[in-house]
Design an enzyme around this catalytic site. Structure first.
Site, PDB file in Angstrom:
ATOM      1  N   ASP A 244       0.810  -1.214   0.000  1.00 34.01           N
ATOM      2  CA  ASP A 244       0.000   0.000   0.000  1.00 34.01           C
ATOM      3  C   ASP A 244       0.845   1.267   0.000  1.00 34.01           C
ATOM      4  O   ASP A 244       0.631   2.181  -0.807  1.00 34.01           O
ATOM      5  CB  ASP A 244      -0.928  -0.010   1.228  1.00 34.01           C
TER       6      ASP A 244
ATOM      7  N   ALA B 129      -4.820   2.641  -0.523  1.00 34.38           N
ATOM      8  CA  ALA B 129      -4.542   2.129  -1.874  1.00 34.38           C
ATOM      9  C   ALA B 129      -5.010   0.678  -1.985  1.00 34.38           C
ATOM     10  O   ALA B 129      -5.589   0.269  -2.994  1.00 34.38           O
ATOM     11  CB  ALA B 129      -3.056   2.241  -2.194  1.00 34.38           C
ATOM     12  N   ASP B 130      -4.758  -0.110  -0.941  1.00 29.02           N
ATOM     13  CA  ASP B 130      -5.255  -1.485  -0.899  1.00 29.02           C
ATOM     14  C   ASP B 130      -6.779  -1.528  -0.948  1.00 29.02           C
ATOM     15  O   ASP B 130      -7.379  -2.286  -1.718  1.00 29.02           O
ATOM     16  CB  ASP B 130      -4.789  -2.165   0.390  1.00 29.02           C
ATOM     17  N   VAL B 131      -7.402  -0.724  -0.096  1.00 30.74           N
ATOM     18  CA  VAL B 131      -8.863  -0.757   0.010  1.00 30.74           C
ATOM     19  C   VAL B 131      -9.515  -0.338  -1.305  1.00 30.74           C
ATOM     20  O   VAL B 131     -10.457  -0.983  -1.785  1.00 30.74           O
ATOM     21  CB  VAL B 131      -9.340   0.140   1.170  1.00 30.74           C
TER      22      VAL B 131
ATOM     23  N   GLY C 241      -9.275  -2.981  -3.897  1.00 30.32           N
ATOM     24  CA  GLY C 241     -10.295  -3.985  -3.633  1.00 30.32           C
ATOM     25  C   GLY C 241     -11.669  -3.560  -4.113  1.00 30.32           C
ATOM     26  O   GLY C 241     -12.453  -4.375  -4.620  1.00 30.32           O
TER      27      GLY C 241
END
Length: 413
Positions: free
Chosen positions: A155, A183-185, A188
């Site tokens: 992230d 950034a990860d969320v 997703g």
């Protein structure tokens, strides 16, 4: 809100099954959301180890006697509504077992490094011949192509390379990442949207497809207005702290007893704010009459506002401006978030039964989607490692106990 486990899945995606080879946060965010919407998510984990985030603590869920369990808060955040099955896909027998289960699934999600799935014989190219309707989503740091494709991605790297850190923080301080793995969320979330669109395409054509998503691409995509400010003007955006690059006043300001967020979105709201603040002259000041002028003269107006906002309490500002339709709020700490009456009314904290918890339940953050006809389905708490291995192998493959025992003895499951 306490939720009891359901004996069968409901929700708009009920009847769909997902083979989940993702871990950490981006993939699990996607698959938890699809699970919340009713999909049967089979989470595949390495025997004896599991999702990396199981060890990303403390804090951990408390078990009997107040002792830590192996369930970290980080893991619990994005793994409900899944069934955990342990398979060692590094072994040929494990790969063969994985293929048998994938054949029973509509969707596959993985977030290994580019090329890893091919080494395990589980790439889209390996599977599409036998399963042309499969929707296969790969999530990686930098995508399946390009000079960075072989690199591992996290992230913070995506936030840094993708420009987010350069515009986050105070102007005279070092760049800052966002306080959660955004950034990860967001990757997703993009993955979820892509999968749902691919399902619609499959419903019309019968064809599955391959989806290639990266943290970096997603990060660049959600630069949104800040990115367009640059592409339009070719002026590099700078850090402005809590200020907004295009709206003034839009900032954290002091009251007499705490801080408030003042978010004036248009000139009418600015006029109302000035009247309520007892400074009608500011509404007529030629430097501040329009938002465009206020943006150009942001330094001057922000030098004046703190002395003005200190004249009233936090509660006075929030209540008074709310009546006038001028956005204003407190800056809540995380504990205050979950005691906020609006957050409580919207059921954004839930409790689910958990077999390892000392008090029998685990507290989780609720899903924000509110359907009128197919509500979010809180059926399964985040599973402990391998909790559903036997159940899934029997249910999907009609595998007898002796065969499962043999797989376990050989370290395959």
């Amino acid at each position: 809100m306490t939720v009891s486990p359901a004996s069968r899945r409901t929700g708009p995606l009920a009847g769909l099954r997902l083979f989940d080879l993702s871990r950490i946060l981006a993939g699990p965010t996607c698959t938890q959301l699809l699970g919340d919407l009713g999909a049967d998510v089979i989470k595949i984990e390495r025997p004896g180890a599991g999702d990396d985030t199981r060890k990303w603590g403390p804090p951990y869920l408390k078990g009997e006697g107040g002792q830590d369990t192996t369930e970290s808060a980080y893991y619990l955040a994005s793994n409900r509504n899944k069934r955990s099955v342990t398979i060692d896909i590094a072994k040929p027998e494990g790969q063969a077992l994985a293929k048998r289960l994938i054949a029973k699934c509509d969707i596959m999600v993985e977030n290994f490094k580019a090329g890893d799935m091919a080494r395990y014989g589980l790439s889209h190219a390996d599977l599409k011949g036998a399963q042309p309707a499969l929707i296969y989503c790969s999530i990686s740091g930098f995508g399946q192509t390009g000079p960075y494709a072989p690199r591992a991605g996290y992230d913070m790297l995506a936030q840094g390379i993708g420009g987010m850190m350069s515009v986050t923080g105070e102007p005279d301080r070092p760049p800052m990442k966002v306080g959660v793995g955004i950034a990860d969320v967001m990757c997703g979330m993009y993955a979820t949207t892509a999968i749902l669109a691919a399902l619609h395409h499959r419903d019309k054509t019968g064809e599955g497809q391959y989806i290639d998503l990266s943290l970096l691409d997603s990060q660049v995509a959600w630069l949104v207005n800040v990115g367009l400010n640059y592409l339009t003007s070719r002026q590099v955006p700078q850090r402005v702290g809590n200020e907004h690059p295009n709206i003034v006043p839009y900032n954290v300001l002091p009251s007499s007893d705490g801080f408030i967020i003042l978010a004036v979105g248009n000139d009418g709201q600015y006029q109302k704010f000035c009247e309520f603040a007892g400074v009608p002259e500011l509404a007529k000041d030629p430097r501040f009459v329009t938002n465009e002028l206020r943006v150009k003269n942001r330094k001057a107006i922000y030098e004046l506002l703190p002395d003005i906002t200190r004249r009233k309490s936090q509660a006075e500002w929030i209540a008074g401006l709310a009546k006038l339709g001028v956005p204003c709020s407190p800056v809540n700490t995380v504990d205050q978030v979950f005691t906020d009456p609006q957050v409580q009314h919207r059921q954004m904290q839930i409790s689910m039964p958990h077999p390892l918890a000392a008090n029998g339940t685990v507290d989780l953050i609720g899903n924000p989607i509110k359907y009128s006809g197919t509500p979010v389905d809180y059926a399964l708490p985040p599973p402990y490692l391998g909790q559903h291995t036997d159940e899934v192998l029997k249910e999907l493959l009609a595998m007898p106990d002796a065969e499962i025992a043999g797989l376990r003895q050989r370290g395959i499951v």
